[in-house]
Design a protein around this motif. Structure first.
Motif, mmCIF file in Angstrom:
data_model
loop_
_atom_site.group_PDB
_atom_site.id
_atom_site.type_symbol
_atom_site.label_atom_id
_atom_site.label_comp_id
_atom_site.label_asym_id
_atom_site.label_seq_id
_atom_site.Cartn_x
_atom_site.Cartn_y
_atom_site.Cartn_z
ATOM 1 N N ALA A 1 -22.233 16.934 104.554
ATOM 2 C CA ALA A 1 -20.961 17.245 104.128
ATOM 3 C C ALA A 1 -21.057 18.853 104.636
ATOM 4 N N GLY B 1 -18.645 14.570 109.065
ATOM 5 C CA GLY B 1 -17.706 14.267 108.321
ATOM 6 C C GLY B 1 -17.700 12.804 107.881
ATOM 7 N N HIS B 2 -17.407 12.022 108.744
ATOM 8 C CA HIS B 2 -17.589 10.435 108.558
ATOM 9 C C HIS B 2 -18.804 9.927 108.004
ATOM 10 N N LYS C 1 -19.174 11.201 104.230
ATOM 11 C CA LYS C 1 -18.407 10.277 103.484
ATOM 12 C C LYS C 1 -19.030 8.813 103.160
ATOM 13 N N SER D 1 -17.795 15.827 98.608
ATOM 14 C CA SER D 1 -16.662 14.810 99.385
ATOM 15 C C SER D 1 -15.586 15.706 100.025
ATOM 16 N N GLY D 2 -15.489 16.939 99.170
ATOM 17 C CA GLY D 2 -14.457 17.796 99.652
ATOM 18 C C GLY D 2 -14.838 18.813 101.079
ATOM 19 N N THR E 1 -14.202 16.230 103.659
ATOM 20 C CA THR E 1 -13.139 16.413 104.082
ATOM 21 C C THR E 1 -12.347 17.254 104.911
ATOM 22 N N LEU F 1 -13.781 17.092 108.390
ATOM 23 C CA LEU F 1 -12.838 16.250 109.296
ATOM 24 C C LEU F 1 -11.821 16.835 109.526
ATOM 25 N N VAL F 2 -10.927 17.460 108.686
ATOM 26 C CA VAL F 2 -9.435 17.893 108.884
ATOM 27 C C VAL F 2 -9.649 19.132 110.004
#
Length: 155
Positions: A87, A111-112, A115, A126-127, A130, A133-134
């Motif tokens: 992450a 990112g995937h 997760k 997790s943040g 995310t 990913l964003v």
């Protein structure tokens, strides 16, 4: 230091284990149990369980210094959960995307993967995953929009 209800419950659990293993007789167990429920400080609790194993492997006593009493393992807090390294990698790749551009794809992939690992292991981060990913998908979208703009401008 004053003991909490949870501290007393942990001491009672140690006493129960000692009684079920045959380390304490019925009368001594009941006496210690009563004293544990009324204990106000860690010192009172540690006296009650000092001669009983408090985990899977008994620890040898630490050398005593003047006025120093070690806190039994039973009363120490659990270590904080570990942050998922994948992450963190996703976030770093996402942040580097405006500079290098090509790190958007690894940001999305990492990112995937992060997760999935976080769901499986219960780690923190997790943040971070995310955010990676964003940022990755945002950079990919901007790049695709730029390519489409150039193609339609040329036509």
């Amino acid at each position: 230091m004053r003991a909490s209800h949870a501290d007393r419950e942990r001491a009672i659990d140690v006493l129960k284990a000692g009684f079920s293993e045959g380390r304490l007789g019925q009368a001594e167990y009941e006496q210690r149990l009563t004293r544990a429920t009324h204990a106000q400080t860690y010192a009172e609790l540690s006296v009650l369980i000092a001669d009983l194993p408090q985990g899977p492997v008994p620890m040898p006593p630490a050398p005593q210094q003047s006025g120093y009493q070690p806190v039994p393992r039973t009363f120490l807090p659990a270590p904080p959960p570990r942050t998922n390294g994948t992450a963190i990698g996703a976030l770093v790749c996402g942040i580097l995307t405006p500079v290098y551009g090509l790190t958007a794809i690894p940001a999305v992939v990492l990112g995937h993967v992060a997760k999935a690992q976080i769901r499986r292991t219960g780690e923190e981060g997790s943040g971070f995953a995310t955010a990676g990913l964003v940022l990755g998908w945002l950079a990919i979208g901007v790049a695709l929009a730029g390519i489409l703009a150039v193609v339609f401008a040329a036509a």
